[in-house]
Scaffold this active site. Structure first.
Site, PDB file in Angstrom:
ATOM      1  N   ARG A   1       0.825  -1.212   0.000  1.00 54.87           N
ATOM      2  CA  ARG A   1       0.000   0.000   0.000  1.00 54.87           C
ATOM      3  C   ARG A   1       0.861   1.264   0.000  1.00 54.87           C
ATOM      4  O   ARG A   1       0.505   2.265  -0.629  1.00 54.87           O
ATOM      5  CB  ARG A   1      -0.951   0.016   1.198  1.00 54.87           C
ATOM      6  CG  ARG A   1      -2.041  -1.007   1.095  1.00 54.87           C
ATOM      7  CD  ARG A   1      -2.929  -0.690  -0.083  1.00 54.87           C
ATOM      8  NE  ARG A   1      -4.039  -1.631  -0.092  1.00 54.87           N
ATOM      9  CZ  ARG A   1      -4.911  -1.735  -1.053  1.00 54.87           C
ATOM     10  NH1 ARG A   1      -4.820  -0.977  -2.115  1.00 54.87           N
ATOM     11  NH2 ARG A   1      -5.873  -2.602  -0.983  1.00 54.87           N
TER      12      ARG A   1
ATOM     13  N   GLU B   1       2.025   1.531  -3.495  1.00 52.93           N
ATOM     14  CA  GLU B   1       0.894   1.948  -4.315  1.00 52.93           C
ATOM     15  C   GLU B   1       0.650   3.459  -4.195  1.00 52.93           C
ATOM     16  O   GLU B   1       0.403   4.139  -5.193  1.00 52.93           O
ATOM     17  CB  GLU B   1      -0.355   1.181  -3.882  1.00 52.93           C
ATOM     18  CG  GLU B   1      -1.589   1.479  -4.692  1.00 52.93           C
ATOM     19  CD  GLU B   1      -2.778   0.683  -4.208  1.00 52.93           C
ATOM     20  OE1 GLU B   1      -3.437   0.071  -5.067  1.00 52.93           O
ATOM     21  OE2 GLU B   1      -3.056   0.665  -2.983  1.00 52.93           O
TER      22      GLU B   1
ATOM     23  N   SER C   1      17.608  12.099  -2.895  1.00 56.75           N
ATOM     24  CA  SER C   1      18.516  11.011  -2.554  1.00 56.75           C
ATOM     25  C   SER C   1      17.818  10.014  -1.637  1.00 56.75           C
ATOM     26  O   SER C   1      17.089  10.402  -0.726  1.00 56.75           O
ATOM     27  CB  SER C   1      19.754  11.564  -1.847  1.00 56.75           C
ATOM     28  OG  SER C   1      20.564  10.500  -1.373  1.00 56.75           O
TER      29      SER C   1
END
Length: 150
Positions: free
Chosen positions: A78, A81, A104
């Protein structure tokens, strides 16, 4: 060579998984939260169950690798996502505020906490704090190192 490298990576992953399991078991046995442990300067005094060998291993440079199995963990999936869904917007805002470049992931801090939403629900707050690395065009004429082919 490919299968040897795969085997070596798998052995490394197994060793690291065992290390993580020992560290988490020591943390659990200490009864302390991650935040409580972070407040103590000496890790071994905060979590006495961590062995000197494991502490020494934690201080070595890691082998960076990717294990696709991590994507099976729902929290990891998740989070991935969310970054994928908002990736274009995040990139646009970084470029607008900092210029052409990237954040970075080496010079990087991450903080995870919680807050309370408008309806009283617990919400997760993830703060990524990475050094901005501006894009620098590499021009051959700027290379001062002698060519190995000369």
């Amino acid at each position: 060579k490919g299968s040897r490298q795969h085997t070596r990576r798998q052995r490394y992953r197994n060793k690291m998984a065992a290390l993580v399991a020992r560290l988490l078991a020591a943390k659990e046995a200490s009864g302390k939260t991650f935040d409580e442990i972070a407040q103590v300067a000496a890790l071994q005094s905060a979590v006495p169950g961590i062995s000197a060998e494991d502490l020494a291993r934690m201080q070595k440079a890691p082998m960076r690798s990717w294990d696709p199995a991590i994507m099976q963990e729902p929290n990891v999936y998740r989070t991935y996502e969310a970054v994928m869904h908002y990736g274009d917007a995040i990139k646009s805002i970084i470029n607008e505020q900092c210029g052409d470049g990237i954040m970075s992931a080496i010079d990087f801090y991450l903080d995870v906490g919680t807050t309370t939403g408008k309806k009283g629900e617990k919400r997760v707050v993830i703060t990524m704090n990475g050094k901005f690395l501006p894009h620098v065009e590499q021009v051959a004429s700027d290379n001062t190192a002698p060519s190995p082919r000369a």
